[in-house]
Design a protein around this motif. Structure first.
Motif, PDB file in Angstrom:
ATOM      1  N   THR A  15       0.770  -1.114  -0.390  1.00  0.00           N
ATOM      2  CA  THR A  15       0.108  -0.110   0.238  1.00  0.00           C
ATOM      3  C   THR A  15       0.984   1.382  -0.010  1.00  0.00           C
ATOM      4  N   ARG A  16       0.422   2.535  -0.324  1.00  0.00           N
ATOM      5  CA  ARG A  16       1.093   4.100  -0.489  1.00  0.00           C
ATOM      6  C   ARG A  16       0.222   4.469  -0.030  1.00  0.00           C
ATOM      7  N   ARG A  17       0.801   5.633   0.451  1.00  0.00           N
ATOM      8  CA  ARG A  17       0.042   6.502   1.733  1.00  0.00           C
ATOM      9  C   ARG A  17       1.011   7.629   1.105  1.00  0.00           C
ATOM     10  N   GLU A  18       1.164   8.552   0.383  1.00  0.00           N
ATOM     11  CA  GLU A  18       1.667   9.593  -0.668  1.00  0.00           C
ATOM     12  C   GLU A  18       3.063   9.726  -0.566  1.00  0.00           C
ATOM     13  N   VAL A  20       5.121   7.448   1.517  1.00  0.00           N
ATOM     14  CA  VAL A  20       5.274   5.624   2.793  1.00  0.00           C
ATOM     15  C   VAL A  20       4.232   5.410   1.612  1.00  0.00           C
ATOM     16  N   CYS A  21       6.125   3.691   1.927  1.00  0.00           N
ATOM     17  CA  CYS A  21       5.844   2.461   1.573  1.00  0.00           C
ATOM     18  C   CYS A  21       5.012   1.165   2.882  1.00  0.00           C
ATOM     19  N   GLU A  22       4.428   1.157   2.758  1.00  0.00           N
ATOM     20  CA  GLU A  22       4.876  -0.064   3.399  1.00  0.00           C
ATOM     21  C   GLU A  22       3.674  -1.457   2.795  1.00  0.00           C
ATOM     22  N   ARG A 202       3.824   4.466  11.821  1.00  0.00           N
ATOM     23  CA  ARG A 202       3.540   5.437  10.576  1.00  0.00           C
ATOM     24  C   ARG A 202       3.945   6.608  11.392  1.00  0.00           C
ATOM     25  N   ARG A 203       4.088   6.550  12.526  1.00  0.00           N
ATOM     26  CA  ARG A 203       4.445   7.605  13.012  1.00  0.00           C
ATOM     27  C   ARG A 203       5.924   8.383  12.597  1.00  0.00           C
ATOM     28  N   ASP A 206       6.107   9.213   8.821  1.00  0.00           N
ATOM     29  CA  ASP A 206       5.652  10.399   9.125  1.00  0.00           C
ATOM     30  C   ASP A 206       7.022  11.543   8.676  1.00  0.00           C
TER      31      ASP A 206
END
Length: 269
Positions: A15-18, A20-22, A202-203, A206
């Protein structure tokens, strides 16, 4: 279209959040045990991520209950039974290649660990830059009590994180190190309440993504080079040590004792 995130992965989920890749291990039928297929996918995704400038942080995680049961024991035994030492020697590079691929990702990497993280999974986790653990998580290296050496080129990293004495204790005794001990010894960077490791990772991600990316990458490269300055010279033969150990009577006894849930009787043969 992004080929990395649109690809069809069998044993991992991306998954991707901006920026950040998970990357989540997703082999629940085997408790995320690292078989050849899972290791191949983890290696390939790391190689594809290596030089991406649009990804600033990568999180590696398992499930809410466990990270990984470690290297698939049945696959290891199958390799040990191969007729050709040359073929077996080539095959067992899958673990070291996996760890190397994750070390070489230029973005900052963070392992989020819940539950158990065992054997090869520990080697993978310490190949990341940071590790965040849930309070009920633990890490364990069972190799030596099973009659094997700890390989996957992991010993220099363990020594760099914990120092010689603690690394010896951790590797030799094969005892579980709970999250608090991992934090004290340097294997973990933060311990949070059980179930909160991914949120904490995640923190961290970020926080990394908010920094200037160029000096972050240069710092990572420089620190890793310093920490691993003598690593290749000290550990280049660990796969040959594994080949020797996995063909010993003590190895067969260690595996049998593990399966029969009894103490092993070792003779140095």
């Amino acid at each position: 279209m992004d080929e990395l995130f649109d690809a069809s992965w069998t044993h991992i989920a991306l998954t991707r959040r901006e920026a950040v890749c998970e990357v989540a291990l997703a082999r629940p039928d085997a408790r995320n045990a690292l078989n050849g297929e899972l290791m191949a996918e983890l290696t390939e995704v790391a190689r594809r991520l290596r030089l991406r400038t649009d990804v600033l942080a990568v999180i590696l995680t398992g499930t809410e209950s466990y990270f990984s049961a470690g290297a698939d024991l049945s696959a290891s035994q199958a390799r040990a039974g191969q007729a050709s030492l040359l073929e077996a020697r080539r095959a067992i590079m899958a673990g070291p290649d996996l760890c190397k691929a994750w070390e070489e990702i230029e973005a900052v990497t963070i392992a989020a660990i819940e539950g158990y993280c065992i054997g090869g999974a520990c080697a993978l986790a310490v190949s990341c830059d940071f590790r965040v653990m849930g309070a009920s998580a633990y890490m364990r290296l069972p190799e030596v009590p099973l009659g094997m050496n700890m390989s996957w080129r992991s010993l220099p990293k363990l020594v760099a994180l914990a120092g010689p004495s603690r690394a010896k204790q951790y590797v030799m005794f094969g005892e579980a190190a709970d999250a608090q001990r991992c934090l004290t010894w340097g294997f973990a960077d933060e311990v949070v309440e059980a179930g909160a490791a991914l949120a904490a990772a995640r923190r961290w991600a970020d926080k990394v993504a908010a920094l200037p990316p160029l000096p972050v990458r240069m710092t990572k490269e420089a620190v890793n080079a310093i920490a691993a300055a003598t690593a290749q010279a000290s550990i280049y033969m660990d796969r040959d040590q594994y080949l020797l150990a996995s063909r010993s009577a003590d190895y067969r006894e260690g595996i049998a004792a593990f399966r029969e849930k009894r103490p092993g009787k070792f003779k140095g043969d």
